[in-house]
Design a protein around this motif. Structure first.
Motif, short mmCIF file in Angstrom:
data_model
loop_
_atom_site.label_atom_id
_atom_site.label_comp_id
_atom_site.label_asym_id
_atom_site.label_seq_id
_atom_site.Cartn_x
_atom_site.Cartn_y
_atom_site.Cartn_z
N LEU A 71 5.44 4.95 1.70
CA LEU A 71 5.39 3.75 0.87
C LEU A 71 5.63 2.51 1.73
O LEU A 71 6.39 2.56 2.69
N SER A 72 5.03 1.41 1.33
CA SER A 72 5.35 0.14 1.98
C SER A 72 6.71 -0.33 1.47
O SER A 72 7.16 0.10 0.41
N ASN A 73 7.38 -1.20 2.20
CA ASN A 73 8.72 -1.67 1.81
C ASN A 73 8.67 -2.94 0.97
O ASN A 73 9.68 -3.60 0.81
N LYS A 111 8.88 -1.39 -4.61
CA LYS A 111 10.24 -0.96 -4.94
C LYS A 111 10.52 -1.06 -6.44
O LYS A 111 11.23 -0.24 -7.00
N LYS A 112 9.93 -2.05 -7.11
CA LYS A 112 10.12 -2.23 -8.55
C LYS A 112 9.58 -1.06 -9.36
O LYS A 112 10.04 -0.80 -10.46
N SER A 167 -3.63 0.74 -2.98
CA SER A 167 -2.71 -0.32 -3.37
C SER A 167 -1.81 0.19 -4.50
O SER A 167 -2.25 0.97 -5.35
N TYR A 168 -0.58 -0.26 -4.52
CA TYR A 168 0.34 0.17 -5.59
C TYR A 168 -0.21 -0.23 -6.96
O TYR A 168 0.09 0.41 -7.96
N ASN A 173 0.82 -1.21 0.00
CA ASN A 173 0.00 0.00 0.00
C ASN A 173 0.86 1.26 0.00
O ASN A 173 2.02 1.24 0.39
N VAL A 174 0.24 2.35 -0.43
CA VAL A 174 0.90 3.65 -0.52
C VAL A 174 -0.02 4.67 0.13
O VAL A 174 -1.23 4.64 -0.06
#
Length: 88
Positions: free
Chosen positions: A41-43, A48-49, A79-80, A8-9
């Motif tokens: 941002l979530s890790n 990250k991609k 959600s990303y 999630n963001v």
């Protein structure tokens, strides 16, 4: 601060009022995409991609968000997968 998990963001929505010349505020469509700035941002590897970073201005699907009020501020959690684009 809010620390998102599971891909999630956290976003801070950019306020954009649609007004006519005479000052009448027009409503927005419920499914209209929106702009916001990333604040956390979530890790997760998937996030990250995408090479997202705090401060990025993004376009996201409005109907897929969760509103959160934290310390007298309104944030959105999305959600990303619902991030459509990064604006430069």
């Amino acid at each position: 601060m809010i620390r998102p998990l599971n891909g999630n963001v956290v976003l801070k929505k950019e306020i954009k009022e649609n007004k006519t010349a005479s000052g009448i505020v027009l409503s927005q469509k419920k499914e209209e995409e929106e702009f916001a700035h990333i604040v956390a941002l979530s890790n997760d590897e998937e996030v990250k991609k995408l090479s997202l970073k705090v401060g990025d201005k993004i376009l996201f699907k409005n109907y897929s968000t969760t509103k959160v009020n934290y310390e007298d501020e309104e944030y959105l959690v999305v959600s990303y997968k619902d991030i459509l684009a990064v604006l430069d």
